[in-house]
Design an enzyme around this catalytic site. Structure first.
Site, PDB file in Angstrom:
ATOM      1  N   ARG A   1      89.870   2.328  16.372  1.00  0.00           N
ATOM      2  CA  ARG A   1      90.688   1.665  15.355  1.00  0.00           C
ATOM      3  C   ARG A   1      91.998   1.157  15.955  1.00  0.00           C
ATOM      4  O   ARG A   1      92.634   1.856  16.748  1.00  0.00           O
ATOM      5  CB  ARG A   1      90.981   2.621  14.193  1.00  0.00           C
ATOM      6  CG  ARG A   1      89.738   2.950  13.410  1.00  0.00           C
ATOM      7  CD  ARG A   1      89.983   3.610  12.079  1.00  0.00           C
ATOM      8  NE  ARG A   1      88.715   4.171  11.623  1.00  0.00           N
ATOM      9  CZ  ARG A   1      87.737   3.483  11.036  1.00  0.00           C
ATOM     10  NH1 ARG A   1      87.891   2.188  10.805  1.00  0.00           N
ATOM     11  NH2 ARG A   1      86.605   4.071  10.692  1.00  0.00           N
ATOM     12  N   ASP A   2      92.363  -0.064  15.547  1.00  0.00           N
ATOM     13  CA  ASP A   2      93.618  -0.667  15.995  1.00  0.00           C
ATOM     14  C   ASP A   2      94.798   0.147  15.452  1.00  0.00           C
ATOM     15  O   ASP A   2      94.798   0.583  14.297  1.00  0.00           O
ATOM     16  CB  ASP A   2      93.706  -2.116  15.496  1.00  0.00           C
ATOM     17  CG  ASP A   2      94.794  -2.902  16.193  1.00  0.00           C
ATOM     18  OD1 ASP A   2      94.463  -3.786  17.004  1.00  0.00           O
ATOM     19  OD2 ASP A   2      95.993  -2.640  15.925  1.00  0.00           O
ATOM     20  N   ILE A   3      95.801   0.328  16.270  1.00  0.00           N
ATOM     21  CA  ILE A   3      96.965   1.140  15.886  1.00  0.00           C
ATOM     22  C   ILE A   3      97.805   0.450  14.802  1.00  0.00           C
ATOM     23  O   ILE A   3      98.496   1.109  14.036  1.00  0.00           O
ATOM     24  CB  ILE A   3      97.812   1.468  17.145  1.00  0.00           C
ATOM     25  CG1 ILE A   3      98.670   2.698  16.919  1.00  0.00           C
ATOM     26  CG2 ILE A   3      98.642   0.285  17.598  1.00  0.00           C
ATOM     27  CD1 ILE A   3      99.234   3.279  18.201  1.00  0.00           C
TER      28      ILE A   3
ATOM     29  N   ASN B   1      91.457 -12.777  21.829  1.00  0.00           N
ATOM     30  CA  ASN B   1      92.596 -13.560  22.278  1.00  0.00           C
ATOM     31  C   ASN B   1      92.607 -13.621  23.802  1.00  0.00           C
ATOM     32  O   ASN B   1      92.227 -12.653  24.466  1.00  0.00           O
ATOM     33  CB  ASN B   1      93.897 -12.924  21.773  1.00  0.00           C
ATOM     34  CG  ASN B   1      94.005 -12.972  20.253  1.00  0.00           C
ATOM     35  OD1 ASN B   1      93.605 -13.957  19.633  1.00  0.00           O
ATOM     36  ND2 ASN B   1      94.532 -11.919  19.654  1.00  0.00           N
TER      37      ASN B   1
ATOM     38  N   GLU C   1      98.098  -9.503  23.999  1.00  0.00           N
ATOM     39  CA  GLU C   1      99.183  -8.581  24.370  1.00  0.00           C
ATOM     40  C   GLU C   1      98.717  -7.518  25.355  1.00  0.00           C
ATOM     41  O   GLU C   1      99.479  -7.075  26.206  1.00  0.00           O
ATOM     42  CB  GLU C   1      99.750  -7.904  23.121  1.00  0.00           C
ATOM     43  CG  GLU C   1     100.531  -8.867  22.244  1.00  0.00           C
ATOM     44  CD  GLU C   1     100.911  -8.267  20.904  1.00  0.00           C
ATOM     45  OE1 GLU C   1     100.521  -7.133  20.609  1.00  0.00           O
ATOM     46  OE2 GLU C   1     101.610  -8.970  20.151  1.00  0.00           O
TER      47      GLU C   1
ATOM     48  N   HIS D   1      89.442  -7.395  24.736  1.00  0.00           N
ATOM     49  CA  HIS D   1      89.083  -6.663  23.523  1.00  0.00           C
ATOM     50  C   HIS D   1      88.693  -7.637  22.436  1.00  0.00           C
ATOM     51  O   HIS D   1      89.276  -8.710  22.306  1.00  0.00           O
ATOM     52  CB  HIS D   1      90.239  -5.765  23.053  1.00  0.00           C
ATOM     53  CG  HIS D   1      91.562  -6.444  23.000  1.00  0.00           C
ATOM     54  ND1 HIS D   1      92.308  -6.691  24.133  1.00  0.00           N
ATOM     55  CD2 HIS D   1      92.276  -6.939  21.971  1.00  0.00           C
ATOM     56  CE1 HIS D   1      93.427  -7.305  23.801  1.00  0.00           C
ATOM     57  NE2 HIS D   1      93.418  -7.479  22.480  1.00  0.00           N
ATOM     58  N   MET D   2      87.705  -7.224  21.672  1.00  0.00           N
ATOM     59  CA  MET D   2      87.248  -7.993  20.517  1.00  0.00           C
ATOM     60  C   MET D   2      87.786  -7.294  19.276  1.00  0.00           C
ATOM     61  O   MET D   2      87.534  -6.106  19.072  1.00  0.00           O
ATOM     62  CB  MET D   2      85.712  -8.025  20.517  1.00  0.00           C
ATOM     63  CG  MET D   2      85.086  -8.689  19.314  1.00  0.00           C
ATOM     64  SD  MET D   2      83.279  -8.471  19.376  1.00  0.00           S
ATOM     65  CE  MET D   2      82.832  -9.791  20.493  1.00  0.00           C
ATOM     66  N   HIS D   3      88.542  -8.017  18.453  1.00  0.00           N
ATOM     67  CA  HIS D   3      88.994  -7.481  17.168  1.00  0.00           C
ATOM     68  C   HIS D   3      87.872  -7.658  16.152  1.00  0.00           C
ATOM     69  O   HIS D   3      87.321  -8.764  16.032  1.00  0.00           O
ATOM     70  CB  HIS D   3      90.209  -8.257  16.644  1.00  0.00           C
ATOM     71  CG  HIS D   3      91.443  -8.181  17.482  1.00  0.00           C
ATOM     72  ND1 HIS D   3      92.527  -7.404  17.145  1.00  0.00           N
ATOM     73  CD2 HIS D   3      91.782  -8.809  18.638  1.00  0.00           C
ATOM     74  CE1 HIS D   3      93.486  -7.559  18.047  1.00  0.00           C
ATOM     75  NE2 HIS D   3      93.058  -8.409  18.965  1.00  0.00           N
TER      76      HIS D   3
HETATM   77  P1  DGP Z   1      96.023  -8.618  21.225  1.00  0.00           P
HETATM   78  O1  DGP Z   1      97.212  -9.273  20.600  1.00  0.00           O
HETATM   79  O2  DGP Z   1      94.740  -9.398  20.974  1.00  0.00           O
HETATM   80  O3  DGP Z   1      96.219  -8.295  22.688  1.00  0.00           O
HETATM   81  O4  DGP Z   1      95.814  -7.256  20.441  1.00  0.00           O
HETATM   82  C1  DGP Z   1      96.190  -6.020  20.942  1.00  0.00           C
HETATM   83  C2  DGP Z   1      95.918  -5.020  19.846  1.00  0.00           C
HETATM   84  O5  DGP Z   1      95.903  -3.736  20.421  1.00  0.00           O
HETATM   85  C3  DGP Z   1      96.954  -5.000  18.739  1.00  0.00           C
HETATM   86  O6  DGP Z   1      96.334  -5.350  17.506  1.00  0.00           O
HETATM   87  C4  DGP Z   1      97.454  -3.568  18.696  1.00  0.00           C
HETATM   88  C5  DGP Z   1      96.432  -2.822  19.514  1.00  0.00           C
HETATM   89  N1  DGP Z   1      96.968  -1.724  20.293  1.00  0.00           N
HETATM   90  C6  DGP Z   1      97.940  -1.820  21.246  1.00  0.00           C
HETATM   91  N2  DGP Z   1      98.186  -0.623  21.786  1.00  0.00           N
HETATM   92  C7  DGP Z   1      97.326   0.255  21.178  1.00  0.00           C
HETATM   93  C8  DGP Z   1      97.108   1.651  21.319  1.00  0.00           C
HETATM   94  O7  DGP Z   1      97.725   2.353  22.117  1.00  0.00           O
HETATM   95  N3  DGP Z   1      96.154   2.202  20.523  1.00  0.00           N
HETATM   96  C9  DGP Z   1      95.435   1.450  19.624  1.00  0.00           C
HETATM   97  N4  DGP Z   1      94.516   2.109  18.888  1.00  0.00           N
HETATM   98  N5  DGP Z   1      95.619   0.138  19.470  1.00  0.00           N
HETATM   99  C10 DGP Z   1      96.562  -0.459  20.226  1.00  0.00           C
END
Ligand code: DGP
Length: 117
Positions: free
Chosen positions: A30-32, A88, A96, A101-103
């Protein structure tokens, strides 16, 4: 490795994350900072920085990301209502974390893909 991605540490379970799926090629968690009721990141276990860095040797893992996305969408109950997959790449793509990674976003109507404003 000093410049290793945060996602590599999640894959190896060295830092916490809610992992929803893991196999020999990919991990999903899960995204943070969720942007929808379901917001999961699906990543190759091998650290590949961006789509620009992929090679044919990565096709098994990259293909697996899609079949795992479908599996997780069913698991999360969003397969029928629909969802969005986003990858992205680079600065203009808004990437970032330098680990592909695929959302997977779903659980509500997401609206148009890009704002026209
Ligand atoms: P992007 O902008 O496509 O690179 O998305 C990076 C995503 O990664 C962003 O939605 C937040 C997520 N993210 C960043 N650091 C962490 C982390 O330490 N744990 C989790 N679960 N998600 C993270």
């Amino acid at each position: 490795m000093a410049d290793e991605s945060i996602f590599s540490k999640i894959i190896r379970k060295e830092i916490p994350a809610e992992i929803v799926y893991q196999d020999d090629l990919v991990t999903a968690f899960r995204d943070i900072h969720p942007l929808a009721p379901t917001h999961i990141l699906i990543v190759p276990n091998k650290e590949i920085a961006t789509v620009n860095d992929t090679t044919e040797a990565d096709e098994a893992a990259l293909g697996r990301m899609f079949t795992v996305a479908a599996k997780i969408a069913r698991q999360e109950g969003v397969a029928e209502s629909g969802y969005r997959l986003i990858v992205n790449c680079g600065k203009h793509g808004g990437q970032e974390v330098m680990h592909i990674h695929m959302h997977l976003l779903g659980g509500k109507a997401l609206g148009p893909m890009l704002s026209r404003k």
